[in-house]
Scaffold this motif. Sequence first.
Motif, PDB file in Angstrom:
ATOM      1  N   LYS A 217     120.427 -20.622  79.513  1.00 24.62           N
ATOM      2  CA  LYS A 217     121.861 -20.697  79.272  1.00 24.62           C
ATOM      3  C   LYS A 217     122.365 -19.294  78.929  1.00 24.62           C
ATOM      4  O   LYS A 217     122.715 -18.993  77.789  1.00 24.62           O
ATOM      5  CB  LYS A 217     122.169 -21.682  78.149  1.00 24.62           C
ATOM      6  CG  LYS A 217     121.677 -23.096  78.437  1.00 24.62           C
ATOM      7  CD  LYS A 217     122.082 -24.062  77.355  1.00 24.62           C
ATOM      8  CE  LYS A 217     121.492 -25.455  77.583  1.00 24.62           C
ATOM      9  NZ  LYS A 217     121.858 -26.014  78.896  1.00 24.62           N
TER      10      LYS A 217
ATOM     11  N   TYR B 287     117.319  -7.049  93.767  1.00 25.12           N
ATOM     12  CA  TYR B 287     117.675  -6.262  92.575  1.00 25.12           C
ATOM     13  C   TYR B 287     116.517  -5.353  92.178  1.00 25.12           C
ATOM     14  O   TYR B 287     116.706  -4.152  91.933  1.00 25.12           O
ATOM     15  CB  TYR B 287     118.044  -7.206  91.433  1.00 25.12           C
ATOM     16  CG  TYR B 287     118.130  -6.554  90.075  1.00 25.12           C
ATOM     17  CD1 TYR B 287     119.277  -5.871  89.683  1.00 25.12           C
ATOM     18  CD2 TYR B 287     117.048  -6.603  89.191  1.00 25.12           C
ATOM     19  CE1 TYR B 287     119.354  -5.259  88.435  1.00 25.12           C
ATOM     20  CE2 TYR B 287     117.115  -5.998  87.945  1.00 25.12           C
ATOM     21  CZ  TYR B 287     118.263  -5.328  87.572  1.00 25.12           C
ATOM     22  OH  TYR B 287     118.331  -4.714  86.337  1.00 25.12           O
TER      23      TYR B 287
ATOM     24  N   ASN C 289     124.609 -15.765  78.746  1.00 25.64           N
ATOM     25  CA  ASN C 289     126.025 -15.445  78.549  1.00 25.64           C
ATOM     26  C   ASN C 289     126.424 -14.240  79.397  1.00 25.64           C
ATOM     27  O   ASN C 289     127.371 -13.542  79.078  1.00 25.64           O
ATOM     28  CB  ASN C 289     126.316 -15.180  77.073  1.00 25.64           C
ATOM     29  CG  ASN C 289     125.408 -14.106  76.489  1.00 25.64           C
ATOM     30  OD1 ASN C 289     124.716 -13.415  77.234  1.00 25.64           O
ATOM     31  ND2 ASN C 289     125.412 -13.982  75.172  1.00 25.64           N
ATOM     32  N   GLN C 290     125.659 -14.004  80.478  1.00 26.45           N
ATOM     33  CA  GLN C 290     125.970 -12.932  81.414  1.00 26.45           C
ATOM     34  C   GLN C 290     125.614 -13.397  82.813  1.00 26.45           C
ATOM     35  O   GLN C 290     124.965 -14.421  83.004  1.00 26.45           O
ATOM     36  CB  GLN C 290     125.193 -11.664  81.039  1.00 26.45           C
ATOM     37  CG  GLN C 290     123.685 -11.813  81.140  1.00 26.45           C
ATOM     38  CD  GLN C 290     122.943 -10.619  80.594  1.00 26.45           C
ATOM     39  OE1 GLN C 290     122.491 -10.630  79.460  1.00 26.45           O
ATOM     40  NE2 GLN C 290     122.816  -9.580  81.417  1.00 26.45           N
ATOM     41  N   SER C 291     126.067 -12.659  83.808  1.00 30.88           N
ATOM     42  CA  SER C 291     125.856 -13.082  85.195  1.00 30.88           C
ATOM     43  C   SER C 291     124.463 -12.709  85.680  1.00 30.88           C
ATOM     44  O   SER C 291     123.828 -11.783  85.169  1.00 30.88           O
ATOM     45  CB  SER C 291     126.917 -12.452  86.100  1.00 30.88           C
ATOM     46  OG  SER C 291     126.853 -11.035  86.023  1.00 30.88           O
ATOM     47  N   PHE C 292     123.982 -13.435  86.683  1.00 33.31           N
ATOM     48  CA  PHE C 292     122.691 -13.165  87.314  1.00 33.31           C
ATOM     49  C   PHE C 292     122.833 -12.004  88.305  1.00 33.31           C
ATOM     50  O   PHE C 292     123.924 -11.780  88.827  1.00 33.31           O
ATOM     51  CB  PHE C 292     122.196 -14.409  88.046  1.00 33.31           C
ATOM     52  CG  PHE C 292     121.909 -15.582  87.155  1.00 33.31           C
ATOM     53  CD1 PHE C 292     120.821 -15.585  86.306  1.00 33.31           C
ATOM     54  CD2 PHE C 292     122.736 -16.700  87.180  1.00 33.31           C
ATOM     55  CE1 PHE C 292     120.533 -16.671  85.502  1.00 33.31           C
ATOM     56  CE2 PHE C 292     122.462 -17.791  86.381  1.00 33.31           C
ATOM     57  CZ  PHE C 292     121.361 -17.769  85.534  1.00 33.31           C
TER      58      PHE C 292
ATOM     59  N   ILE D 287     119.393 -11.313  85.783  1.00 33.25           N
ATOM     60  CA  ILE D 287     119.253 -10.834  84.410  1.00 33.25           C
ATOM     61  C   ILE D 287     117.849 -10.287  84.207  1.00 33.25           C
ATOM     62  O   ILE D 287     116.859 -11.006  84.397  1.00 33.25           O
ATOM     63  CB  ILE D 287     119.515 -11.967  83.400  1.00 33.25           C
ATOM     64  CG1 ILE D 287     120.945 -12.499  83.554  1.00 33.25           C
ATOM     65  CG2 ILE D 287     119.256 -11.487  81.972  1.00 33.25           C
ATOM     66  CD1 ILE D 287     121.220 -13.745  82.741  1.00 33.25           C
TER      67      ILE D 287
ATOM     68  N   ARG E 192     118.052 -12.714  95.691  1.00 32.61           N
ATOM     69  CA  ARG E 192     118.897 -11.732  94.997  1.00 32.61           C
ATOM     70  C   ARG E 192     118.111 -11.020  93.905  1.00 32.61           C
ATOM     71  O   ARG E 192     118.256  -9.810  93.702  1.00 32.61           O
ATOM     72  CB  ARG E 192     120.115 -12.429  94.407  1.00 32.61           C
ATOM     73  CG  ARG E 192     121.107 -11.499  93.710  1.00 32.61           C
ATOM     74  CD  ARG E 192     122.391 -12.231  93.401  1.00 32.61           C
ATOM     75  NE  ARG E 192     122.169 -13.420  92.581  1.00 32.61           N
ATOM     76  CZ  ARG E 192     123.102 -14.338  92.333  1.00 32.61           C
ATOM     77  NH1 ARG E 192     124.298 -14.210  92.880  1.00 32.61           N
ATOM     78  NH2 ARG E 192     122.834 -15.374  91.579  1.00 32.61           N
TER      79      ARG E 192
ATOM     80  N   ASP F   7     116.975 -15.530  87.970  1.00 27.21           N
ATOM     81  CA  ASP F   7     118.101 -15.755  88.871  1.00 27.21           C
ATOM     82  C   ASP F   7     117.773 -16.991  89.703  1.00 27.21           C
ATOM     83  O   ASP F   7     116.695 -17.061  90.299  1.00 27.21           O
ATOM     84  CB  ASP F   7     118.305 -14.547  89.794  1.00 27.21           C
ATOM     85  CG  ASP F   7     119.649 -14.577  90.516  1.00 27.21           C
ATOM     86  OD1 ASP F   7     120.170 -15.697  90.758  1.00 27.21           O
ATOM     87  OD2 ASP F   7     120.168 -13.502  90.841  1.00 27.21           O
TER      88      ASP F   7
END
Length: 327
Positions: free
Chosen positions: A84, A129, A86-89, A91, A125, A120
């Motif tokens: 859960k 990365y 609190n930032q976008s994938f 990570i 993706r 992710d």
Amino acid sequence: MKFWYHSKLTIAALMLMPFSLITLIVSLFKRKFRSRHSYPVPVIVIGNLTVGGTGKTPTIIWLVNLLQSRECRVAVVSRGYGAKPNQSFPILIADQHSAFEVGDEPTLIRNKTSADVVIDPDRDRAVRYLSDLPLGQRPDVIISDDGMQHYRMARDVEILMVDPLRGFGNGLLLPAGPLRELTSRLQSVDYVLAKQTGPMLPEGRVHTASAHTEMPINAQGETLVTTQVHLCSAIGNIQSFIDTMIAIGFSVKVVHDFRDHQRLPDRVLSDKRLPIVVTEKDFVKLLAPAEHVYFLPYGLEYSDEFKWELLTRIEGVIHEKSSHYSG
């Protein structure tokens, strides 16, 4: 589901078989149109055909440590099930991330290997990365935690984990059975592994591991000395955990089995009548474990023969990729 592993087809399985046709169509479609592109970094997938625990995480930890011993820079990509954030994938897991934010298995892998771990749901993706990192930070090898059926992610080596005690259950696809793909997929992977020997291993060459365990310890570093215990866990196959505890001399008096990846409830962990033992995967989710809560250190070790066979294969792919992408 228990009916998946009955020796005879149950009414529930028969009723769900039409829905398994959907799983078949989807899996065949994904495989037919799987990605053909190649990343500049070798990708190794460690996955399975069935739902539930088969030993992927300890096998990943073993392989990461093995490659690191050869001075390989290794990274791991994971879906991060139950995370859960609190930032976008994607990570890249850092010290400030908790297991609730990024998932229990990715946290455990990072804790036991110090490797870079990226979560992710889109593993392609995540791999891109890592592949796009500057040369000094880019890994030499990327290991995908699961993702055998994530065909948008290309892979160079496929390692399939099988359950030696439950096998492939009734042999049916989800939801009538435990299979994500047909068992014919066994013929196309590079290696088949099992965390132990057992009666349900498939025919053909299967590399089995030996487990190494220590006595349970708590957050204060104290070793458990009593023999009667209360087991509490949220893993894919708790029977394996129970069997291991019995094998090392404990008497299991109480068992609480929760859904895989679920947070262990405080109402259960607060029971002090017996020492509570959880798995390492459960323990990383506990923010402030009490003294009566212990975890069982657990790892796998594969044979030297397989170790060198796999290392030779991986190092060959690394050399091939470096020659291709440097030219």
